[in-house]
Scaffold this motif. Structure first.
Motif, short mmCIF file in Angstrom:
data_model
loop_
_atom_site.label_atom_id
_atom_site.label_comp_id
_atom_site.label_asym_id
_atom_site.label_seq_id
_atom_site.Cartn_x
_atom_site.Cartn_y
_atom_site.Cartn_z
N THR A 299 -5.72 54.48 56.53
CA THR A 299 -6.06 54.98 57.86
C THR A 299 -7.30 54.27 58.39
O THR A 299 -8.07 53.68 57.61
N PRO A 300 -7.54 54.31 59.70
CA PRO A 300 -8.71 53.65 60.27
C PRO A 300 -10.00 54.39 59.92
O PRO A 300 -9.97 55.55 59.48
N PRO A 301 -11.15 53.72 60.09
CA PRO A 301 -12.42 54.39 59.84
C PRO A 301 -12.62 55.58 60.78
O PRO A 301 -12.08 55.61 61.89
N VAL A 302 -13.35 56.54 60.30
CA VAL A 302 -13.58 57.77 61.07
C VAL A 302 -14.39 57.48 62.32
O VAL A 302 -15.42 56.79 62.27
N VAL A 303 -13.93 57.99 63.45
CA VAL A 303 -14.68 57.89 64.71
C VAL A 303 -15.83 58.89 64.67
O VAL A 303 -15.61 60.08 64.43
N GLU A 304 -17.05 58.41 64.87
CA GLU A 304 -18.23 59.27 64.81
C GLU A 304 -18.72 59.70 66.18
O GLU A 304 -19.57 60.59 66.29
N ASN A 305 -18.24 59.06 67.21
CA ASN A 305 -18.67 59.36 68.58
C ASN A 305 -17.55 60.10 69.29
O ASN A 305 -16.42 59.59 69.40
N PRO A 306 -17.81 61.30 69.80
CA PRO A 306 -16.74 62.10 70.42
C PRO A 306 -16.15 61.48 71.67
O PRO A 306 -15.13 61.95 72.18
N ARG A 307 -16.77 60.41 72.17
CA ARG A 307 -16.21 59.74 73.35
C ARG A 307 -14.92 59.01 73.02
O ARG A 307 -14.14 58.66 73.92
N TYR A 308 -14.69 58.74 71.73
CA TYR A 308 -13.58 57.89 71.33
C TYR A 308 -12.60 58.64 70.43
O TYR A 308 -12.96 59.63 69.80
N VAL A 309 -11.40 58.10 70.34
CA VAL A 309 -10.39 58.69 69.46
C VAL A 309 -9.38 57.60 69.07
O VAL A 309 -9.08 56.71 69.86
N TRP A 310 -8.90 57.68 67.83
CA TRP A 310 -7.78 56.84 67.41
C TRP A 310 -6.48 57.54 67.76
O TRP A 310 -6.33 58.75 67.55
N VAL A 311 -5.52 56.78 68.28
CA VAL A 311 -4.19 57.32 68.56
C VAL A 311 -3.17 56.44 67.83
O VAL A 311 -3.15 55.23 68.01
N GLU A 312 -2.34 57.08 67.00
CA GLU A 312 -1.34 56.32 66.27
C GLU A 312 -0.15 56.01 67.17
O GLU A 312 0.35 56.88 67.89
N VAL A 313 0.31 54.77 67.13
CA VAL A 313 1.47 54.35 67.92
C VAL A 313 2.74 54.83 67.22
O VAL A 313 2.93 54.58 66.03
N GLN A 314 3.59 55.51 67.98
CA GLN A 314 4.84 56.05 67.43
C GLN A 314 6.07 55.29 67.93
O GLN A 314 7.07 55.19 67.21
N GLU A 315 6.02 54.77 69.14
CA GLU A 315 7.18 54.12 69.74
C GLU A 315 7.54 52.88 68.93
O GLU A 315 6.72 51.96 68.79
N PRO A 316 8.73 52.79 68.36
CA PRO A 316 9.06 51.73 67.40
C PRO A 316 8.92 50.32 67.94
O PRO A 316 8.36 49.44 67.26
N ALA A 317 9.42 50.06 69.15
CA ALA A 317 9.36 48.70 69.69
C ALA A 317 7.93 48.27 69.95
O ALA A 317 7.55 47.11 69.68
N LEU A 318 7.11 49.19 70.45
CA LEU A 318 5.70 48.87 70.70
C LEU A 318 4.97 48.64 69.39
O LEU A 318 4.17 47.69 69.26
N LYS A 319 5.23 49.48 68.42
CA LYS A 319 4.61 49.31 67.10
C LYS A 319 4.96 47.95 66.51
O LYS A 319 4.09 47.24 65.99
N GLU A 320 6.23 47.57 66.60
CA GLU A 320 6.67 46.29 66.04
C GLU A 320 6.01 45.13 66.77
O GLU A 320 5.59 44.14 66.15
N ARG A 321 5.88 45.25 68.08
CA ARG A 321 5.25 44.15 68.83
C ARG A 321 3.78 44.00 68.47
O ARG A 321 3.28 42.89 68.30
#
Length: 338
Positions: A299-321
Motif C-alpha cells: 500500500t502507499p505511504p500514509v497521508v499525514e496531511n488531512p488535505r490529501y487522500v489516496w484513492v484506489e483505482v477500481q475501473e479495470p481499463a483505467l487501472k491497466e492504462r
C-alpha cells in the motif's frame, strides 16, 4: 473520511479526461502559489519554440544564423515567443521568418526547462507551403535555409540540436506517444498538475488527490529556484513529510499542456498536466547503517496531511492504462537543464 463510490467514479472520470489529452481549467493552485508570481512574458518568463522538420529524404531543415555571435553557423529554426502569441503561432512565425516555409506543427517532441524563467518547446512540424529561403533573402532573422542530410560536415551553433533531431527522427519513424499540441486554455502561473500514482506490490494503483473544494489532482506552482517539476516534490512533502525521503518522486512525462498567451501578464502561464510516480527507495539502510533491500510495499505511504487522500483505482481499463504508462510511458518528455 472515506471516499464514496460516487466520488471514486468522479475521480476516475477526471483522470480519464486528463489521460485523453483534454486538459482541465486551472481554477486553483494547491501548493507554492504564495512563492510564485504570475507569468509575464519577457519579464519573468521566456519561452523558446524550436522546429524539427524533415523532407521525404529524412533531411532536416536548418537555418544559417545572421546574429554576430554565431554568424554563418547552422541551427534548427527557433526563437522566442512574442507577447500575445500562442506557442504554435510563434513556431509558424519563426519557421517562416528563418526558413521561408509555411509549416504545420504535428506534435510536441520534448520540453526542456531551466525553471519557470526559461522553457523550450520542441515541435515536430511539416512543410505546408512557401519556398526555402536563399541568400538573396538574407536578413536579420537568418542568412538562408537548407536541408541537411545529418552526415555532411556543417558548422553548428550548438550540438544540443543533435539530440532534438534524434527525438524528431524517432517519432517521425515510429511515434511513441499520441500527437500532443498545446491546448488553448488560460493559465496565469506556470504550474504542474499531477496525476500522482503509487503502484503496490500486487499491481494495485492509487492516485493522490486534494480533498477540497472537491476531490481533484493536486496542482503546484513552479518556483524560480527549482525545476518546473519540483512542484510534485512539494506536494509529496506536504502530504506525507515523514515518508518523503524514503521515496523517489518521478515525473514520467507530460500528458498535455495548456497555454493561451493572448493577454499579456494575465494568460502567459502554462499548465503542465503530468504523470508522476511515487516510487519507494528500496535500497534503504537498517539501524546499523547497512544497505538493505526492502520488500515492495502493498500500500502507499500514509497521508499525514488531512488535505490529501489516496484513492484506489477500481475501473479495470483505467487501472491497466496507468500500469502500462508507469512501466513504459508514452508521454512527452520534460527535461530539466539545471
Amino acid at each position: 473520511m472515506e471516499v464514496t463510490a460516487k466520488e471514486r467514479r468522479q475521480v476516475e472520470e477526471q483522470v480519464e479526461q486528463l489521460l485523453s489529452g483534454q486538459g482541465s481549467e486551472v481554477t486553483l493552485c494547491d501548493v507554492g502559489l504564495e512563492l510564485s508570481k504570475p507569468a509575464t512574458l519577457r519579464k519573468n518568463v521566456s519561452y523558446i519554440v524550436c522546429a524539427v522538420v524533415f523532407n521525404d529524404k529524412e533531411e532536416v531543415l536548418m537555418v544559417q544564423e545572421a546574429k554576430q555571435d554565431c554568424y554563418k553557423q547552422w541551427y534548427l529554426p527557433a526563437g522566442r515567443v512574442e507577447v500575445g502569441e500562442s506557442l504554435e503561432e510563434a513556431l509558424r512565425r519563426e519557421v517562416k521568418e528563418e526558413a521561408g516555409f509555411d509549416c504545420q506543427p504535428i506534435t510536441l517532441l520534448l520540453v526542456q526547462e531551466q525553471g519557470p524563467q526559461w522553457i523550450r518547446f520542441i515541435f515536430l512540424a511539416r512543410v505546408t507551403g512557401g519556398s526555402i529561403k536563399t541568400l538573396t533573402a538574407a536578413d536579420q532573422e537568418s542568412l538562408q535555409a537548407s536541408w541537411w542530410d545529418r552526415q555532411s560536415s556543417l558548422p553548428l551553433r550548438g550540438r544540443d540540436i543533435l539530440r532534438l533531431i534524434e527525438y524528431g527522427l524517432r517519432y517521425h519513424r515510429n511515434p511513441w506517444h499520441p500527437a500532443t499540441l498545446p491546448l488553448d486554455m488560460i493559465c496565469r502561473h506556470i504550474v504542474q498538475r499531477l496525476l500522482l500514482v503509487f503502484v503496490g506490490a500486487e499491481k494495485q494503483i492509487w492516485i493522490l488527490l486534494t480533498r477540497a473544494p472537491a476531490l481533484h489532482p493536486p496542482t503546484g506552482a513552479a518556483l524560480r529556484t527549482h525545476a518546473v517539476t519540483w512542484a510534485a516534490n512539494m506536494v509529496v512533502q506536504e502530504a506525507m513529510p515523514g515518508s518523503y525521503y524514503d521515496h523517489d518522486v518521478n515525473t514520467l512525462g507530460v500528458i498535455s499542456l495548456q497555454h493561451d498567451g493572448r493577454q499579456h501578464g494575465k494568460t502567459d502561464g502554462v499548465c503542465f498536466n503530468t504523470l508522476v510516480a511515487l516510487v519507494p527507495d528500496r535500497a534503504q539502510r537498517d539501524e546499523d547503517g547497512l544497505a538493505k533491500e526492502w520488500p515492495a510495499p502493498l500500500t502507499p505511504p500514509v497521508v499525514e496531511n488531512p488535505r490529501y487522500v489516496w484513492v484506489e483505482v477500481q475501473e479495470p481499463a483505467l487501472k491497466e492504462r496507468l500500469l502500462r504508462e508507469t512501466q513504459n510511458p508514452s508521454l512527452v518528455p520534460i527535461h530539466s537543464l539545471y
